[in-house]
Design an enzyme around this catalytic site. Structure first.
Site, PDB file in Angstrom:
ATOM      1  N   HIS A  49       0.828  -1.207   0.000  1.00  9.34           N
ATOM      2  CA  HIS A  49       0.000   0.000   0.000  1.00  9.34           C
ATOM      3  C   HIS A  49       0.864   1.260   0.000  1.00  9.34           C
ATOM      4  O   HIS A  49       0.552   2.243  -0.678  1.00  9.34           O
ATOM      5  CB  HIS A  49      -0.924  -0.023   1.220  1.00  9.34           C
ATOM      6  N   GLU A  52       2.019   1.955  -3.377  1.00 10.25           N
ATOM      7  CA  GLU A  52       0.947   2.549  -4.188  1.00 10.25           C
ATOM      8  C   GLU A  52       1.020   4.074  -4.126  1.00 10.25           C
ATOM      9  O   GLU A  52       0.829   4.763  -5.124  1.00 10.25           O
ATOM     10  CB  GLU A  52      -0.409   2.060  -3.691  1.00 10.25           C
ATOM     11  N   HIS A  53       1.323   4.601  -2.940  1.00 10.38           N
ATOM     12  CA  HIS A  53       1.476   6.042  -2.790  1.00 10.38           C
ATOM     13  C   HIS A  53       2.760   6.535  -3.458  1.00 10.38           C
ATOM     14  O   HIS A  53       2.751   7.541  -4.172  1.00 10.38           O
ATOM     15  CB  HIS A  53       1.521   6.408  -1.300  1.00 10.38           C
ATOM     16  N   GLU A 130      -3.728   8.332   7.046  1.00  4.37           N
ATOM     17  CA  GLU A 130      -4.733   7.422   6.498  1.00  4.37           C
ATOM     18  C   GLU A 130      -5.084   6.330   7.506  1.00  4.37           C
ATOM     19  O   GLU A 130      -6.246   5.922   7.627  1.00  4.37           O
ATOM     20  CB  GLU A 130      -4.212   6.810   5.200  1.00  4.37           C
TER      21      GLU A 130
END
Length: 424
Positions: A49, A52-53, A130
């Site tokens: 994840h 992904e950023h 997040e």
């Protein structure tokens, strides 16, 4: 139903799957990697994840995040990504004439990202925010807690987002090492749907990805075993958000089709049993339903909802009762036919979206190494009988309610936890 799906495997193992739809003027293209949270070692939990950023933060040819965004905006296109437990997808929606540039941006992000230390530190703060947002949203958080509770000793039970501890420790070297190991050509799928020519997409993929060095294949996981139990997570909320469920089936199990029908009948629509019983008849919840989670190695089935603390036990009892009814008595022919129509309608209407078509291609290739025709899935659903659904209900729904897995987030006190344990 006419489908124009083509598949090519490049010499280094990258797979290219496309569906040509000449009647539209756009293309949805995705770069899929068979790399998700299931593949992460303990100290790297959440790195898929995090990557992904970071893939959006600048490359050698497009050094800043703004340059990447500006170039896509100049095309009138859309760029985004998402991470799952079993894969990550970077995708773009563009006009058909802009497909070469759209795919170039995606592949440049994969092959040329800088992973600059300063950008890594900034994005770490974003991901930590997040995590806080997830923790402040009990309706979201409860599904992570349910997965952890039903699969306490399996990688599929871990949250995609990682933890504060692991995310805080990621370095640019960790990112580069993970990409080298997990984003090799045999892990990658280029999926595209819209106004395109397959051979042209293959040529672009060969040009942009054909020289990638090999990475590591995914290690197979053992099939997860659903673990009964309960977790009450105390938070100062106005509602209790909860999940109640059992083990289910994986992507390669034919039992997933009658389970999909069972899911639809119990909680998949406004006419479903849980919605009617808990919301419409009693007004106990605004949100209530059910879902199936089908992974490569296994899956689970869960009912969910959100209700006031004083109604939590009643909602649990009502779900248990509905589970027991369908386990003992099965479903009606009318319910079966309604659910088949819902399944067929959802599948066919999704084909009106190029993004949905692209997603089907990418997921199918990663799970099955091919793209089964839509007609095949429709035929398998159509073949499900009342007896099949009853057999699945008997197989997975326990007669003993203590065998269910429960996770809930709400303003619990220790006495609430003890009371639930005694009730089980």
């Amino acid at each position: 139903m006419v489908e124009n799906v083509s598949r090519t495997v490049l010499s280094n193992g990258v797979r290219v799957v496309t569906e040509s739809i000449p009647t539209v003027q756009s293309v949805a293209v995705g770069l899929w990697a068979s790399a998700g949270s299931r593949d992460e070692e303990p100290r790297l939990r959440g790195i898929s994840h995090f990557l992904e950023h970071m893939f959006f933060k600048g490359t050698e040819r497009r050094p800043t995040a703004k340059q990447i965004a500006d170039e896509m905006d100049a095309l009138g296109g859309y760029l985004n990504a998402f991470t799952d437990k079993e894969f990550t997808c970077y995708y773009a929606r563009v006009l058909s004439e802009h497909l070469p540039v759209g795919l170039d941006i995606l592949t440049d992000m994969l092959t040329g990202s800088l992973f600059d230390p300063e950008e890594t530190a900034k994005e770490r703060k974003v991901v930590l925010e997040e995590i806080k947002r997830r923790d402040d949203d009990p309706e979201d958080m409860v599904h992570d807690l349910f997965a952890e509770t039903i699969y306490p000793d399996h990688a599929l039970g871990l949250p995609v987002i990682g933890s504060v501890e692991t995310v805080s420790a990621f370095t640019p070297e960790d990112l580069r090492g993970y990409v080298a190991r997990r984003y090799g050509p045999k892990s990658l799928v280029v999926a595209a749907a819209g106004n395109l020519e397959h051979e042209a997409v293959v040529a672009l993929a060969e040009q942009m990805l054909g020289s990638l060095p090999a990475g590591e294949p995914n290690a197979p996981l053992t099939r997860p075993v659903a673990t009964p139990g309960h977790l009450l997570y105390s938070r100062p909320t106005e509602q209790v958000n909860f999940c109640v469920g059992v083990g289910g089936y994986g992507q390669h199990d034919d039992e997933k089709y009658p389970l999909a029908i069972l899911d639809s009948i119990l909680g998949g629509s406004m006419g479903a049993r849980l919605f009617q019983e808990i919301r419409e008849k009693r007004g106990l919840a605004y949100s209530v339903g059910s879902y199936c989670m089908n992974h490569r190695e296994g899956g689970y089935f869960a009912g969910y909802g959100g209700t006031s603390p004083e109604n939590f036990e009643e909602c649990l009892d009502l779900i248990r009762i509905e589970f027991e009814k369908v386990r003992k008595d099965g479903v009606s022919e009318a319910e079966l036919q309604r659910s088949k129509n819902q399944f067929r309608g959802a599948l066919i209407m999704a084909q009106e979206s190029m993004s949905s078509r692209m997603t089907r291609l990418g997921k199918a290739e990663l799970y099955f190494d091919k793209v089964p025709p839509l007609a095949e899935a429709l035929a398998k659903i159509d073949a499900v009988t009342v007896a099949d659904v009853h057999a699945i209900a008997e197989a997975i729904l326990p007669a003993d309610a203590s065998k269910l897995t429960i996770a809930a987030v709400g303003p619990f006190e220790e006495a609430d936890k003890e009371a639930l344990a005694e009730a089980e």
